[in-house]
Design a protein around this motif. Structure first.
Motif, PDB file in Angstrom:
ATOM      1  N   ARG A 198       0.706  -1.121   0.133  1.00  0.00           N
ATOM      2  CA  ARG A 198      -0.098  -0.007   0.012  1.00  0.00           C
ATOM      3  C   ARG A 198       0.927   1.257   0.044  1.00  0.00           C
ATOM      4  O   ARG A 198       0.456   2.266  -0.551  1.00  0.00           O
ATOM      5  N   SER A 199       1.989   1.474   0.665  1.00  0.00           N
ATOM      6  CA  SER A 199       2.832   2.320   0.911  1.00  0.00           C
ATOM      7  C   SER A 199       3.302   2.580  -0.593  1.00  0.00           C
ATOM      8  O   SER A 199       3.654   3.601  -1.064  1.00  0.00           O
ATOM      9  N   ILE A 200       3.894   1.685  -1.153  1.00  0.00           N
ATOM     10  CA  ILE A 200       4.585   1.990  -2.602  1.00  0.00           C
ATOM     11  C   ILE A 200       3.369   2.451  -3.648  1.00  0.00           C
ATOM     12  O   ILE A 200       3.608   3.236  -4.385  1.00  0.00           O
ATOM     13  N   ALA A 201       2.153   1.687  -3.609  1.00  0.00           N
ATOM     14  CA  ALA A 201       1.183   2.227  -4.342  1.00  0.00           C
ATOM     15  C   ALA A 201       0.837   3.683  -3.995  1.00  0.00           C
ATOM     16  O   ALA A 201       0.632   4.566  -5.062  1.00  0.00           O
ATOM     17  N   ALA A 202       0.779   4.132  -2.782  1.00  0.00           N
ATOM     18  CA  ALA A 202       0.673   5.473  -2.568  1.00  0.00           C
ATOM     19  C   ALA A 202       1.737   6.356  -3.149  1.00  0.00           C
ATOM     20  O   ALA A 202       1.553   7.459  -3.776  1.00  0.00           O
ATOM     21  N   ARG A 203       3.032   6.008  -2.990  1.00  0.00           N
ATOM     22  CA  ARG A 203       4.122   6.697  -3.665  1.00  0.00           C
ATOM     23  C   ARG A 203       3.928   6.875  -5.128  1.00  0.00           C
ATOM     24  O   ARG A 203       4.207   8.049  -5.873  1.00  0.00           O
ATOM     25  N   LEU A 204       3.491   5.742  -5.882  1.00  0.00           N
ATOM     26  CA  LEU A 204       3.170   5.916  -7.249  1.00  0.00           C
ATOM     27  C   LEU A 204       2.167   6.957  -7.529  1.00  0.00           C
ATOM     28  O   LEU A 204       2.211   7.611  -8.497  1.00  0.00           O
ATOM     29  N   HIS A 205       1.045   6.764  -7.104  1.00  0.00           N
ATOM     30  CA  HIS A 205       0.048   7.948  -7.091  1.00  0.00           C
ATOM     31  C   HIS A 205       0.460   9.241  -6.560  1.00  0.00           C
ATOM     32  O   HIS A 205       0.085  10.243  -7.604  1.00  0.00           O
ATOM     33  N   GLU A 206       1.169   9.447  -5.801  1.00  0.00           N
ATOM     34  CA  GLU A 206       1.859  10.856  -5.578  1.00  0.00           C
ATOM     35  C   GLU A 206       2.803  11.260  -6.543  1.00  0.00           C
ATOM     36  O   GLU A 206       2.703  12.582  -7.055  1.00  0.00           O
ATOM     37  N   ALA A 207       3.558  10.198  -7.203  1.00  0.00           N
ATOM     38  CA  ALA A 207       4.438  10.771  -8.385  1.00  0.00           C
ATOM     39  C   ALA A 207       3.751  11.050  -9.445  1.00  0.00           C
ATOM     40  O   ALA A 207       3.936  12.222  -9.954  1.00  0.00           O
ATOM     41  N   GLU A 208       2.732  10.392  -9.801  1.00  0.00           N
ATOM     42  CA  GLU A 208       1.881  10.865 -10.791  1.00  0.00           C
ATOM     43  C   GLU A 208       1.177  11.988 -10.809  1.00  0.00           C
ATOM     44  O   GLU A 208       1.046  12.910 -11.588  1.00  0.00           O
ATOM     45  N   ARG A 209       0.648  12.330  -9.660  1.00  0.00           N
ATOM     46  CA  ARG A 209       0.048  13.744  -9.146  1.00  0.00           C
ATOM     47  C   ARG A 209       0.987  14.868  -9.384  1.00  0.00           C
ATOM     48  O   ARG A 209       0.504  15.985 -10.083  1.00  0.00           O
ATOM     49  N   THR A 210       2.198  14.485  -8.980  1.00  0.00           N
ATOM     50  CA  THR A 210       3.026  15.969  -8.875  1.00  0.00           C
ATOM     51  C   THR A 210       4.078  15.826 -10.047  1.00  0.00           C
ATOM     52  O   THR A 210       4.923  16.801 -10.027  1.00  0.00           O
ATOM     53  N   ARG A 211       3.936  14.673 -11.044  1.00  0.00           N
ATOM     54  CA  ARG A 211       4.764  14.616 -12.155  1.00  0.00           C
ATOM     55  C   ARG A 211       6.007  14.601 -11.424  1.00  0.00           C
ATOM     56  O   ARG A 211       7.139  15.107 -12.396  1.00  0.00           O
ATOM     57  N   THR A 212       6.574  13.828 -10.502  1.00  0.00           N
ATOM     58  CA  THR A 212       7.922  13.701 -10.118  1.00  0.00           C
ATOM     59  C   THR A 212       8.143  12.189 -10.065  1.00  0.00           C
ATOM     60  O   THR A 212       7.308  11.744  -9.147  1.00  0.00           O
ATOM     61  N   GLN A 213       9.130  11.597 -10.611  1.00  0.00           N
ATOM     62  CA  GLN A 213       9.545  10.260 -10.488  1.00  0.00           C
ATOM     63  C   GLN A 213      10.075   9.856  -9.245  1.00  0.00           C
ATOM     64  O   GLN A 213      10.827  10.603  -8.639  1.00  0.00           O
ATOM     65  N   ILE A 214       9.727   8.677  -8.811  1.00  0.00           N
ATOM     66  CA  ILE A 214      10.422   8.091  -7.518  1.00  0.00           C
ATOM     67  C   ILE A 214      11.454   7.136  -7.965  1.00  0.00           C
ATOM     68  O   ILE A 214      11.661   6.815  -9.325  1.00  0.00           O
ATOM     69  N   ARG A 215      12.262   6.942  -6.951  1.00  0.00           N
ATOM     70  CA  ARG A 215      13.283   5.799  -7.135  1.00  0.00           C
ATOM     71  C   ARG A 215      12.575   4.498  -7.614  1.00  0.00           C
ATOM     72  O   ARG A 215      11.597   4.005  -7.012  1.00  0.00           O
ATOM     73  N   GLN A 216      13.382   3.433  -8.418  1.00  0.00           N
ATOM     74  CA  GLN A 216      12.906   2.364  -8.793  1.00  0.00           C
ATOM     75  C   GLN A 216      12.489   1.557  -7.553  1.00  0.00           C
ATOM     76  O   GLN A 216      13.582   1.396  -6.639  1.00  0.00           O
ATOM     77  N   ILE A 217      11.323   0.936  -7.699  1.00  0.00           N
ATOM     78  CA  ILE A 217      10.833   0.085  -6.552  1.00  0.00           C
ATOM     79  C   ILE A 217      11.741  -1.090  -6.200  1.00  0.00           C
ATOM     80  O   ILE A 217      11.936  -1.564  -5.309  1.00  0.00           O
ATOM     81  N   SER A 218      12.359  -1.807  -7.211  1.00  0.00           N
ATOM     82  CA  SER A 218      13.177  -2.805  -7.219  1.00  0.00           C
ATOM     83  C   SER A 218      14.559  -2.628  -6.570  1.00  0.00           C
ATOM     84  O   SER A 218      15.261  -3.439  -6.221  1.00  0.00           O
TER      85      SER A 218
END
Length: 267
Positions: free
Chosen positions: A8-28
């Motif tokens: 759930r935490s990773i999903a929330a980070r992806l959701h915020e990344a899309e909202r802010t147009r800011t890429q996150i570190r690779q999950i893997s």
């Protein structure tokens, strides 16, 4: 496997990344033990966030359908993601480039279902019977996590792409809808032009030897999750060209020959 809270935490980070147009570190990179099942769990958790916010499911997308892409991703089968109502844009319309991070365009065929398909033993003949019509489509793909990690310079893994809703971000459908029996779909070709310059060409046989095989694969794959392909849903069967970057100011014209064309402009 990743625990529920981590998913759930990773999903929330992806959701915020899309909202802010800011890429996150690779999950893997953060979770080196992640596997395919974990990645799909993250994807489902992210789509659940969107559905809870009022989005509705319109269908599914299939990716990594070509052998070359599977080999480059070190995977031996396609992947899939969910299509939501706010991902669809009008043929010939203007698309806000600022909605995305690094948008790229792919050339596909969309299958619109007239009947329900429930795996695990769906065949190509059942797909022919269930599909109402086939129509040209462009998929807009995006990356909410880094394609190349800025520190390690490592390309992202298939787990990162799957968790990122298989990179889906948008769909443009247009041209001429046809019945599946009207054409040998393997020989549907397309010429993609960006700003009047031909960038890519391809033929639909590049998708699993027959683009409808993508629908077969998906119906059977989703059966393990007790999910069916429902009447009215749209299935993007996979790209038969390489992705082309879509920059502000770019105009795309994709000629599908007898099936017409699909057009869009990014501003």
């Amino acid at each position: 496997m990743l625990d529920t809270q981590t998913v759930r935490s990773i999903a929330a980070r992806l959701h915020e990344a899309e909202r802010t147009r800011t890429q996150i570190r690779q999950i893997s990179l953060d979770h080196p033990d992640i596997d395919i099942a974990d990645a799909y769990a993250v994807q489902r958790a992210w789509m659940d966030i969107k559905l809870a916010e009022g989005r509705t499911r319109r269908g599914h997308k299939i990716g990594l359908t070509s052998r070359a892409m599977q080999q480059s991703s070190q995977i031996d089968e396609p992947d899939f993601g969910m299509l939501l109502d706010d991902m669809f844009f009008e043929d010939g319309g203007t698309i806000p480039a600022g909605r995305f991070i690094l948008p790229r365009l792919e050339v596909e065929l969309a299958f619109v279902l007239g009947k329900r398909l429930q795996g695990p033993h769906v065949t190509l003949f059942q797909v022919y019977d269930a599909v109402d019509y086939v129509i040209p489509a462009l998929e807009i793909i995006d990356a909410r996590s880094h394609g190349i990690d800025p520190d390690t310079k490592r390309p992202r893994k298939v787990f990162d792409t799957i968790a990122d809703n298989a990179a889906n971000a948008g769909v443009v459908m247009g041209g001429r809808p046809i019945k599946m029996g009207d054409f040998d779909l393997r020989w549907v070709g397309a010429i993609l032009s960006r700003n009047a310059v031909i960038e890519e060409t391809g033929v639909a046989a590049g998708v699993l030897n027959h683009p409808a095989n993508g629908v077969v694969w998906l119906a059977n794959k989703l059966a393990a999750h007790d999910v069916a392909l429902e009447a009215g849903e749209i299935i993007l069967s996979g790209s038969f060209t390489r992705p082309v970057a879509a920059r502000p100011g770019d105009t795309f014209h994709v000629d599908y020959g007898a099936l017409g064309s699909v057009n869009c402009h990014f501003n």
